[in-house]
Write a protein that holds these residues in place. Structure first.
Motif, mmCIF file in Angstrom:
data_model
loop_
_atom_site.group_PDB
_atom_site.id
_atom_site.type_symbol
_atom_site.label_atom_id
_atom_site.label_comp_id
_atom_site.label_asym_id
_atom_site.label_seq_id
_atom_site.Cartn_x
_atom_site.Cartn_y
_atom_site.Cartn_z
ATOM 1 N N MET A 1 0.842 -1.210 0.000
ATOM 2 C CA MET A 1 0.000 0.000 0.000
ATOM 3 C C MET A 1 0.874 1.256 0.000
ATOM 4 O O MET A 1 1.745 1.396 0.864
ATOM 5 N N LEU A 3 1.531 4.873 0.902
ATOM 6 C CA LEU A 3 0.971 5.695 1.976
ATOM 7 C C LEU A 3 0.839 7.157 1.523
ATOM 8 O O LEU A 3 1.576 8.033 1.956
ATOM 9 N N LYS A 10 -8.183 6.555 4.803
ATOM 10 C CA LYS A 10 -8.954 5.432 5.345
ATOM 11 C C LYS A 10 -8.816 5.333 6.852
ATOM 12 O O LYS A 10 -9.591 4.656 7.515
ATOM 13 N N PHE A 11 -7.747 5.947 7.364
ATOM 14 C CA PHE A 11 -7.525 5.853 8.802
ATOM 15 C C PHE A 11 -7.905 7.192 9.430
ATOM 16 O O PHE A 11 -8.755 7.885 8.911
ATOM 17 N N GLY A 12 -7.330 7.554 10.532
ATOM 18 C CA GLY A 12 -7.794 8.755 11.224
ATOM 19 C C GLY A 12 -8.951 8.396 12.143
ATOM 20 O O GLY A 12 -9.119 7.231 12.534
ATOM 21 N N ILE A 14 -12.504 7.350 13.291
ATOM 22 C CA ILE A 14 -13.540 6.512 12.685
ATOM 23 C C ILE A 14 -14.682 6.356 13.666
ATOM 24 O O ILE A 14 -14.453 6.181 14.867
ATOM 25 N N LYS B 63 -14.234 -4.011 10.065
ATOM 26 C CA LYS B 63 -15.008 -2.830 10.445
ATOM 27 C C LYS B 63 -14.806 -2.626 11.924
ATOM 28 O O LYS B 63 -15.317 -3.442 12.677
ATOM 29 N N PRO B 64 -14.082 -1.666 12.383
ATOM 30 C CA PRO B 64 -13.249 -0.669 11.699
ATOM 31 C C PRO B 64 -12.091 -1.315 10.919
ATOM 32 O O PRO B 64 -11.790 -2.494 11.169
ATOM 33 N N PRO B 65 -11.432 -0.558 10.025
ATOM 34 C CA PRO B 65 -10.490 -1.169 9.063
ATOM 35 C C PRO B 65 -9.132 -1.554 9.643
ATOM 36 O O PRO B 65 -8.091 -1.141 9.142
ATOM 37 N N GLU B 68 -6.890 -3.761 7.170
ATOM 38 C CA GLU B 68 -6.138 -3.002 6.176
ATOM 39 C C GLU B 68 -4.967 -2.264 6.834
ATOM 40 O O GLU B 68 -3.877 -2.147 6.258
ATOM 41 N N PHE B 69 -5.208 -1.768 8.022
ATOM 42 C CA PHE B 69 -4.166 -1.052 8.757
ATOM 43 C C PHE B 69 -2.998 -1.983 9.094
ATOM 44 O O PHE B 69 -1.834 -1.682 8.790
ATOM 45 N N LYS B 72 -1.811 -4.069 5.546
ATOM 46 C CA LYS B 72 -1.389 -3.308 4.362
ATOM 47 C C LYS B 72 -0.572 -2.077 4.760
ATOM 48 O O LYS B 72 0.562 -1.910 4.335
ATOM 49 N N ALA B 73 -1.186 -1.198 5.565
ATOM 50 C CA ALA B 73 -0.533 0.083 5.852
ATOM 51 C C ALA B 73 0.747 -0.105 6.677
ATOM 52 O O ALA B 73 1.800 0.463 6.347
ATOM 53 N N LEU B 271 -4.577 3.906 15.013
ATOM 54 C CA LEU B 271 -5.142 4.057 13.672
ATOM 55 C C LEU B 271 -5.563 5.512 13.424
ATOM 56 O O LEU B 271 -5.396 6.044 12.325
#
Ligand code: PLP
Ligand code: PLP
Lengths: 384, 384
Positions: A1, A3, A10-12, A14, B63-65, B68-69, B72-73, B271
């Motif tokens: 991914m 950045l 997508k983060f931050g 939520i 959910k929450p992501p 992906e965090f 991937k991130a 996150l």
């Protein structure tokens, strides 16, 4: 991914989708924060906030009064000699088991033990034996079976297990076994007993001393109105020096705690909620009444509670052939129940389950529980 | 302790005394929450909040992501194949070491390693050897010494260490060793290298792949603007299956993670802060400039920075004979400095220290750093 701006979006912050729902998720009913804990979150949110005046390890910090909390209040609360805070019940179980690790040694678990008790033993390289529970629908544990299993282990390996563990109550049926009796049986063989109170400590009265347990573990985020991850580990004097042994090179630091455990806001939420937790335990009878009432209402609709009846805990497992049948033809298939409940702002039964599910009535209160009962009734009638 | 109204009053919500101060505590400058993280705290504060839609373990929650965090991130952020979230840097180090445990095996630590690296090794039952650092005032690590020490271990035990670890930077002097060179030396002997990035990951650019580290650990509450306890553990493909091995009985659960680690609000703060953390790393040069400027200002007053000069990190260790001298006659004795700084609303130098102390300039900014410099100047002049 990559950045970049786009992916970072997508983060931050939520939002939590389930906010504002009636929550009957067994993992969550006992972990909801008190107002005091919510304020503590904001005040102590920053990183290592509690370490402002660190005297060497987190458990002896005087300002805020963690030292008094961990070394005075919690031992009294649990009825045990020495307590430390950990990052959860599972980490507490592992710390104990790792202190007793020795290749070829065995730990004896009850047949209803949580997966994390198994993983803790596997991580410590201990062999596992299980005390079977009785068959469906009761799933009870017979204290005498601890003795039989210990005998079997002695026959098999030449020595008793190094530890025994009892899940009190278990995390599936919410059954409350006869812990005192089990402790006595274990002690006949000099086997120390761990009481896994992940679902009891912070909800109902539990006194390790009265029970005769050598260790007790609790889960803050599950049952003590705390922000996770946090748990507690109590040990009797006899074993405290083993589990809380200090490093030979860093004399203030305890090896199993890796020095410090809950070094942040989580411990401040536990401390903030503690007065309310002590008080809510006094209302445990009402919680049991609510659970029994709820079980009966669902029973009247053909949704049958498994495990001990009358029930002695808020965690309950249900078999619902009627909902399973509906799911066969309903829109959404096996997700129909989840969707119907969600539409009524009720959260906590796992998406996709209909035939069997668990839930908890803890702290929900009779009024909201009535709404949940009504919801089940409506859903069944609607799909009739 | 009797748990009555009176004693329970000691707990509940407690204010943080240091709120509103300029904070130069090395433990704390990198862990202060972003505004997004502060909002996440309130939204996700309840117990096992993130488990609303649990698919089996916390790292794969969609959910929450978190999935992906984590998958991937974070690998992209760290430059490594596989990442998990842990409850801290020390727990990550222990998870690695415990995966390599074998009686009689050795781990090689740098001589400046944090106490928690020692405790992790002791908890895993590994023997410890140390790569010496150079003497005062520089305390540097010579990459070739990793080779010499590995040779020595082979001579002594018949085999190389199972792991080597490098503290990057170390937690005392903030020295940045030549990690790539050290990785190469270790790899000549097929010894995997753990990079302890507790003080780097989240503050400055670190790429495990470019460095050639086999493992990297970071600390959320120390350097990633997260509420504790939380950390991260990255592993290269070659070793990921060892450290993240699954339970034979519970196929979805990883043994070293005990199934789930940061199962609560802490991961949501990490996150939430992540976009800001990625961005602040791009400003690392400015942070280094600020540190150097600060070091120079204190130097002009006779307060001498130890470790690398010019310095390459915000964490700095100072020797202040002049403050020590003052403390000999000052009111408050060795607490005089703490009190003088407190009166100026500056927090972060340990109460009682004068002769040697560490501090961090991270994220404080030139204006506030100037106030700190002025404060030192005033305090020295006042006691002249
Ligand atoms: C019976 C039981 N024990 C232990 C645990 C684990 O608790 P923790 O998350 O504090 O490790 C759980 C969690 O579901 C549980 O149900
Ligand atoms: C160099 C270094 N490594 C590791 C740690 C431990 O970090 P954590 O609290 O995340 O385990 C620290 C904490 O002070 C540190 O300074």
């Amino acid at each position: 991914m990559e950045l970049d701006e786009n992916s970072l979006q997508k983060f931050g912050y939520i939002r939590r989708e389930t906010s504002g729902s009636i929550n009957i998720d067994p993992l969550q009913t006992g972990g909801m924060l008190t107002e005091a804990a919510r304020r503590a979150l904001v005040e102590w949110g920053d990183g290592y906030s509690v370490c402002d005046f660190c005297p060497g390890t987190v458990d002896i910090i005087k300002k805020p009064p963690i030292n008094e909390f961990v070394h005075k209040a919690l031992p009294s609360f649990l009825g045990i000699d020495e307590v430390r805070v950990t990052t959860g019940a599972r980490e507490a179980k592992f710390a104990i088991m790792n202190s007793f690790r020795n290749k070829g040694d065995t730990v004896l678990l009850d047949g209803l033990a949580h997966y994390s008790s198994h993983l803790a033993a596997q991580r410590a390289g201990l062999l596992i034996e299980k005390v079977p529970s009785s068959a469906s629908p009761e799933y009870t544990i017979d204290p005498e079976d601890y003795g039989h299993c210990i005998e079997k282990i002695i026959q098999k390996t030449g020595k008793p297990p190094v530890l025994a563990l009892l899940t009190y109550p278990d995390g599936n049926y919410g059954n409350i076994p006869d812990a005192s009796k089990i402790a006595s049986v274990c002690h006949e063989y000099d086997v120390p007993l761990i009481l896994n109170g992940a679902y009891s400590v912070g909800r109902m009265p539990v006194d390790a001393g009265k029970i005769g347990a050598d260790f007790i573990v609790g889960s803050g985020h599950k049952s003590m109105a705390s922000a996770g991850p946090i748990g507690i580990l109590g040990a009797s004097e006899e074993y405290a020096d083993i589990v809380f042994r200090k490093s030979p090179t860093h004399k203030k630091k305890e090896i199993e705690m890796l020095g410090c455990t809950a070094r942040g806001v989580s411990i401040m939420t536990m401390l903030a909620s503690f007065p309310a937790v002590v008080k809510r335990i006094r209302e445990w009878n009402r919680e049991v009444e609510n659970a029994r009432w709820f079980s009966e209402q669902l029973g009247n609709m053909g949704i049958r509670q498994m495990g001990e009846i009358p029930h002695n805990h808020d965690l309950m497992f249900f078999e619902a052939p009627i909902l399973y049948e509906i799911s066969q033809n309903a829109k959404g298939g096996r997700y129909f129940l989840y969707k119907e409940l969600k539409a009524r702002k009720i959260h906590g039964i796992k998406p996709g389950l209909t035939k069997n599910f668990k839930l908890s009535t803890y702290g929900v209160g009779r009024e909201k529980l009535s709404s949940v009962v009504d919801a089940f009734d409506e859903i069944i009638k609607k799909h009739d």
